[in-house]
Motif scaffolding. Sequence first.
Motif, PDB file in Angstrom:
ATOM      1  N   UNK A 153     -22.297   9.307  -6.800  1.00 12.22           N
ATOM      2  CA  UNK A 153     -21.469   9.546  -5.620  1.00 12.22           C
ATOM      3  C   UNK A 153     -20.635   8.329  -5.243  1.00 12.22           C
ATOM      4  N   UNK A 154     -21.252   7.150  -5.309  1.00 11.53           N
ATOM      5  CA  UNK A 154     -20.514   5.926  -5.000  1.00 11.53           C
ATOM      6  C   UNK A 154     -19.387   5.670  -6.002  1.00 11.53           C
ATOM      7  N   UNK A 155     -19.549   6.167  -7.219  1.00  8.41           N
ATOM      8  CA  UNK A 155     -18.717   5.761  -8.346  1.00  8.41           C
ATOM      9  C   UNK A 155     -17.220   5.824  -8.066  1.00  8.41           C
ATOM     10  N   UNK A 156     -16.765   6.909  -7.476  1.00 10.25           N
ATOM     11  CA  UNK A 156     -15.325   7.110  -7.343  1.00 10.25           C
ATOM     12  C   UNK A 156     -14.747   6.641  -6.013  1.00 10.25           C
ATOM     13  N   UNK A 157     -15.591   6.319  -5.043  1.00  9.63           N
ATOM     14  CA  UNK A 157     -15.070   6.020  -3.709  1.00  9.63           C
ATOM     15  C   UNK A 157     -14.236   4.742  -3.696  1.00  9.63           C
ATOM     16  N   UNK A 158     -14.798   3.663  -4.201  1.00  7.46           N
ATOM     17  CA  UNK A 158     -14.118   2.369  -4.104  1.00  7.46           C
ATOM     18  C   UNK A 158     -12.825   2.334  -4.924  1.00  7.46           C
ATOM     19  N   UNK A 159     -12.887   2.644  -6.245  1.00 16.11           N
ATOM     20  CA  UNK A 159     -11.643   2.537  -7.022  1.00 16.11           C
ATOM     21  C   UNK A 159     -10.576   3.530  -6.589  1.00 16.11           C
ATOM     22  N   UNK A 160     -10.965   4.726  -6.151  1.00 12.13           N
ATOM     23  CA  UNK A 160      -9.967   5.708  -5.734  1.00 12.13           C
ATOM     24  C   UNK A 160      -9.316   5.296  -4.422  1.00 12.13           C
ATOM     25  N   UNK A 161     -10.087   4.694  -3.521  1.00 16.62           N
ATOM     26  CA  UNK A 161      -9.504   4.174  -2.293  1.00 16.62           C
ATOM     27  C   UNK A 161      -8.512   3.052  -2.592  1.00 16.62           C
ATOM     28  N   UNK A 162      -8.841   2.203  -3.561  1.00 18.81           N
ATOM     29  CA  UNK A 162      -7.901   1.156  -3.968  1.00 18.81           C
ATOM     30  C   UNK A 162      -6.629   1.767  -4.551  1.00 18.81           C
ATOM     31  N   UNK A 163      -6.775   2.845  -5.311  1.00 19.53           N
ATOM     32  CA  UNK A 163      -5.600   3.499  -5.880  1.00 19.53           C
ATOM     33  C   UNK A 163      -4.699   4.062  -4.773  1.00 19.53           C
ATOM     34  N   UNK A 164      -5.309   4.608  -3.724  1.00 20.72           N
ATOM     35  CA  UNK A 164      -4.527   5.095  -2.579  1.00 20.72           C
ATOM     36  C   UNK A 164      -3.741   3.939  -1.955  1.00 20.72           C
ATOM     37  N   UNK A 165      -4.415   2.805  -1.804  1.00 22.82           N
ATOM     38  CA  UNK A 165      -3.744   1.625  -1.239  1.00 22.82           C
ATOM     39  C   UNK A 165      -2.606   1.153  -2.132  1.00 22.82           C
ATOM     40  N   UNK A 166      -2.833   1.135  -3.450  1.00 19.72           N
ATOM     41  CA  UNK A 166      -1.801   0.670  -4.377  1.00 19.72           C
ATOM     42  C   UNK A 166      -0.592   1.601  -4.375  1.00 19.72           C
ATOM     43  N   UNK A 167      -0.829   2.897  -4.219  1.00 19.47           N
ATOM     44  CA  UNK A 167       0.280   3.848  -4.143  1.00 19.47           C
ATOM     45  C   UNK A 167       1.123   3.612  -2.894  1.00 19.47           C
ATOM     46  N   UNK A 168       0.473   3.269  -1.800  1.00 19.81           N
ATOM     47  CA  UNK A 168       1.184   3.125  -0.527  1.00 19.81           C
ATOM     48  C   UNK A 168       1.857   1.772  -0.377  1.00 19.81           C
ATOM     49  N   UNK A 169       1.219   0.717  -0.932  1.00 22.84           N
ATOM     50  CA  UNK A 169       1.704  -0.648  -0.699  1.00 22.84           C
ATOM     51  C   UNK A 169       1.932  -1.338  -2.045  1.00 22.84           C
ATOM     52  N   UNK A 170       2.965  -0.889  -2.755  1.00 22.80           N
ATOM     53  CA  UNK A 170       3.191  -1.407  -4.101  1.00 22.80           C
ATOM     54  C   UNK A 170       3.619  -2.868  -4.084  1.00 22.80           C
ATOM     55  N   UNK A 171       4.305  -3.273  -3.045  1.00 15.43           N
ATOM     56  CA  UNK A 171       4.701  -4.677  -2.937  1.00 15.43           C
ATOM     57  C   UNK A 171       3.520  -5.508  -2.444  1.00 15.43           C
ATOM     58  N   UNK A 172       3.339  -6.683  -3.001  1.00 15.09           N
ATOM     59  CA  UNK A 172       2.239  -7.570  -2.619  1.00 15.09           C
ATOM     60  C   UNK A 172       0.873  -6.910  -2.835  1.00 15.09           C
ATOM     61  N   UNK A 173       0.689  -6.312  -4.015  1.00 12.38           N
ATOM     62  CA  UNK A 173      -0.578  -5.628  -4.302  1.00 12.38           C
ATOM     63  C   UNK A 173      -1.761  -6.588  -4.243  1.00 12.38           C
ATOM     64  N   UNK A 174      -1.574  -7.817  -4.736  1.00 14.04           N
ATOM     65  CA  UNK A 174      -2.670  -8.782  -4.716  1.00 14.04           C
ATOM     66  C   UNK A 174      -3.101  -9.099  -3.290  1.00 14.04           C
ATOM     67  N   UNK A 175      -2.140  -9.271  -2.397  1.00 14.08           N
ATOM     68  CA  UNK A 175      -2.464  -9.589  -1.010  1.00 14.08           C
ATOM     69  C   UNK A 175      -3.165  -8.429  -0.318  1.00 14.08           C
ATOM     70  N   UNK A 176      -2.657  -7.207  -0.527  1.00 14.81           N
ATOM     71  CA  UNK A 176      -3.282  -6.027   0.074  1.00 14.81           C
ATOM     72  C   UNK A 176      -4.694  -5.847  -0.451  1.00 14.81           C
TER      73      UNK A 176
END
Length: 381
Positions: A306-329
Amino acid sequence: MTDPRRPLFFSACAAMFLFGIVLAVLGVLFGLPEMRARLGVTLVQEGDVFLSLFFGVFLSTIVVGPVIDSFGNKVVLAASSALVAIAFAALAAAHSFNAAMATTFLLGFGGGGLNTSANALVADLYPESRGGMLNVVATFYGFGAILLPLLAATMAALFPIPQMLRMSAALAAICATGYVFLRFPPPGKAVGFSLLASLRAVRYPGVLLLGLLLFCESGNEAGIGGWTSEYAGSAGLSPRMATWILAGYWAALILGRMSGAKLLGFMPKPRLVLAGALGSVAGSAILLAAGSVGMLGAGAVILGASYATIYPTTLAIAADRYQRLAGTIFGLLFAIGLCGGMLFPWLMGHLSHSASMRVAMTVPLGGAFVVCVLAVIQSRH
């Protein structure tokens, strides 16, 4: 034609593999009575050592996000691997609580750089398939995390814990050398280094909600990964069987992340996060109520999947929304998340000391409920 991104993707996988070892090591060490005796730690002090590890990761994520955006991933990956190598070697020689506190802080600081840089690198390399590729690279975190529990459960006589730690140090040193010679792309834009960049990013719409979700999820994962073997031991299982329970958790997490990359082919990212959150409630409840080896194993496996997909998928949502300064986000999200990673294991240690291990296991259950609520809110954005 060979994809030129492949060597860089493999370098990110190696970083996540090493980060998995970093975060899993204390769960293995404190599941073995001889290591607790060697370090001379109580249950409360074990919680303090977990706090030291995750505090190191927390500070690192604040620093390395702007470093990645300004100077690129090469510097962060090479320096972080070197720090992890030094810390593992020092931990292998540690014989006191104070030594464990110092070395685990250094270990966490190096591990935080590996985690942030690896995820930011993959998000930049694969803008067309971030969700799937971040789940794939996160799978290697699971492979690294399961390595020490498997060795401890199957080959403890051949590879005692200090030797395993020295082997981990050698692996980190090899990674550091490889990153020095591997060619990385330059940073996307010269933004100028600023430690306040990550803090300013909290004002971006929706970032704080994602951060709070990762706060609870990171705390859940840290608490379960760190205390499951000792919880199983308190239920009467042998150290070896308790380590197998922990290994089952990590194995399920690996398989869950491998499946997560495929599930995203036909399931929206927010819905996948919500499905994982609901599963984590069920797994936490089973683990809390467990009165047998079978229930302990089932709870641990359900939680890992259950934990497996939560963290990386949430990061993918963030990367889709905030493509600029991905490292900072990413650095900001990891920093917020790791506050939970610091708090939950520490709190569980104190609850174990003042009440019982079973009472301590209510912490991940409560965290799972909160993740569910935040996932529902997130799915409506």
